[in-house]
Design a protein around this motif. Structure first.
Motif, mmCIF file in Angstrom:
data_model
loop_
_atom_site.group_PDB
_atom_site.id
_atom_site.type_symbol
_atom_site.label_atom_id
_atom_site.label_comp_id
_atom_site.label_asym_id
_atom_site.label_seq_id
_atom_site.Cartn_x
_atom_site.Cartn_y
_atom_site.Cartn_z
ATOM 1 N N PHE A 174 -4.991 6.911 -6.026
ATOM 2 C CA PHE A 174 -4.032 5.800 -6.112
ATOM 3 C C PHE A 174 -2.628 6.412 -6.114
ATOM 4 N N SER A 175 -2.326 7.193 -7.143
ATOM 5 C CA SER A 175 -1.077 7.980 -7.151
ATOM 6 C C SER A 175 -1.232 9.145 -8.118
ATOM 7 N N SER B 215 -3.470 1.713 -2.848
ATOM 8 C CA SER B 215 -3.199 2.939 -2.100
ATOM 9 C C SER B 215 -3.823 2.855 -0.722
ATOM 10 N N LYS C 124 1.433 4.920 0.887
ATOM 11 C CA LYS C 124 0.824 5.803 1.905
ATOM 12 C C LYS C 124 1.699 7.041 2.095
ATOM 13 N N LYS D 129 0.829 -1.213 0.000
ATOM 14 C CA LYS D 129 0.000 0.000 0.000
ATOM 15 C C LYS D 129 0.858 1.256 0.000
ATOM 16 N N ASN E 57 0.039 10.532 -2.709
ATOM 17 C CA ASN E 57 0.960 9.496 -3.210
ATOM 18 C C ASN E 57 1.701 9.949 -4.467
#
Ligand SMILES: CCCCCCC/C=C/C(=O)SCCNC(=O)CCNC(=O)[C@H](O)C(C)(C)COP(=O)(O)OP(=O)(O)OC[C@H]1O[C@@H](n2cnc3c(N)ncnc32)[C@H](O)[C@@H]1OP(=O)(O)O
Length: 301
Positions: free
Chosen positions: A104-105, A98, A63, A61, A68
């Motif tokens: 997510f990023s 994520s 974080k 994950k 992210n």
């Protein structure tokens, strides 16, 4: 709300990293996935690894609040975690997801690309290359559980996995939006897009900087499944079980046969690619474009 406004960044970061409202649901999901009592998490400050040794699977994950973005630190920590898992015979697969809610990023950390020295740009690009090569060629089965927005470099992470499950939410857009920032995706990102969605769809998406909403991402083949947000991780684990039913040696050799020619195009010319990035990102016009984009993002926030 006033309190939230006064404490804007920490409150948002806490909301995202803690996912307060979803804590109980996630704990339930972890228990269902066998990640409950007795299983030790490991990882680093920005990368949490939840191992399920019995299944041979680790959930990795991201974080790094608030979004992210791929800072040098996050890239480095992710490479270290992946290397550790790759070299540990306990594990046959990873689910990449994520730990933050809704993202997510956010792709490359734009603060790494603005106002830094050529040496920093070179170090940063080498770290990105390293991550891509490691993930793209990993012998582990990699499933992306895409539980939030995934533009540009975030999309590259997903494309480097073997299988992608995307949350069905309007905020969960995914795609190569680089041109909208006035920058150009590297050839190896382009190759990943072409290998996934075909030449015509990749060309359109890359030129137009398309961020696909979930249904469109599924239609074009950028992701393999779209499911309700609360089912992303369980669906990713179910997909993982299908991939793990195949003997590792046969699957790994096939993966290598499919991916090595693409990876070799970078692996054989890494330093030239670094120099080309450094000279591109150092241009005044590119610096201005990135600064303007970053300022707009900050004003929006
Ligand atoms: C020069 C050549 C380079 C070639 C490389 C090509 C390959 C890859 C390129 C890239 O990845 S470039 C990055 C592309 N990414 C984006 O365009 C995403 C930008 N971000 C967003 O759209 C949104 O932030 C989000 C991810 C959809 C999340 O939206 P949300 O409303 O939840 O958060 P925000 O309020 O927008 O952001 C919070 C906070 O985070 C900062 N931030 C967002 N993205 C980035 C980033 N990529 N890098 C650095 N910082 C980022 C944003 O400015 C906010 O900051 P504060 O206002 O809190 O200070």
């Amino acid at each position: 709300m006033a309190l939230m406004a006064g404490l804007r960044v920490p409150a948002r970061a806490l909301l995202r990293s803690g996912c307060w409202l979803r804590g109980a649901a996630l704990a339930g999901a972890e228990a269902a996935a066998g990640l409950g009592a007795g299983v030790r998490r490991f990882g680093s400050q920005r990368v949490l690894v939840e191992p399920d040794p019995a299944a041979g699977v680790a959930v990795v994950k991201l974080k790094s609040p608030p979004v992210n973005s791929l800072s040098l630190e996050l890239l480095t920590e992710l490479v270290i975690s992946l290397e550790k898992l790759d070299n540990d015979k306990t594990f046959r697969g990873i689910v990449l997801t994520s730990d933050l809610c809704g993202v997510f990023s956010a792709g490359l950390d734009l603060t790494e690309l603005c106002g830094r020295s050529p040496a920093h740009y070179a170090e940063y690009w080498r770290a990105l290359q390293e991550l891509w090569l490691r993930l793209y060629l990993s012998g582990l089965v990699s499933v992306a559980a895409v539980n939030g927005a995934s533009p540009a470099g975030g999309c590259l992470l997903c494309l480097s996995c073997d299988y992608r499950v995307l949350a069905d939410s309007p905020s969960c857009v995914i795609g190569p939006n680089e041109t909208r920032l006035g920058i150009v995706a590297p050839f190896w990102f382009k190759d990943c897009m072409v290998n996934t969605v075909g030449h015509r769809a990749a060309e359109q998406a890359l030129q137009l900087g398309t961020l696909f909403p979930p249904a469109e991402a599924l239609r074009v083949g950028l992701v393999d499944q779209v499911v309700p947000e609360d089912q992303v991780q369980s669906t990713a684990l179910a997909a993982m079980a299908r991939w793990l039913a195949i003997p590792d040696h046969a699957r790994q050799l096939t993966k290598s046969m499919m991916r090595k020619p693409t990876a070799d195009r970078l692996a054989k010319h890494r330093e030239a690619d670094v120099q080309s990035f450094v000279s591109f990102v150092s241009r005044d016009s590119i610096q201005k474009a990135l600064q303007t984009y970053l300022e707009k993002l900050k004003q929006k926030g």
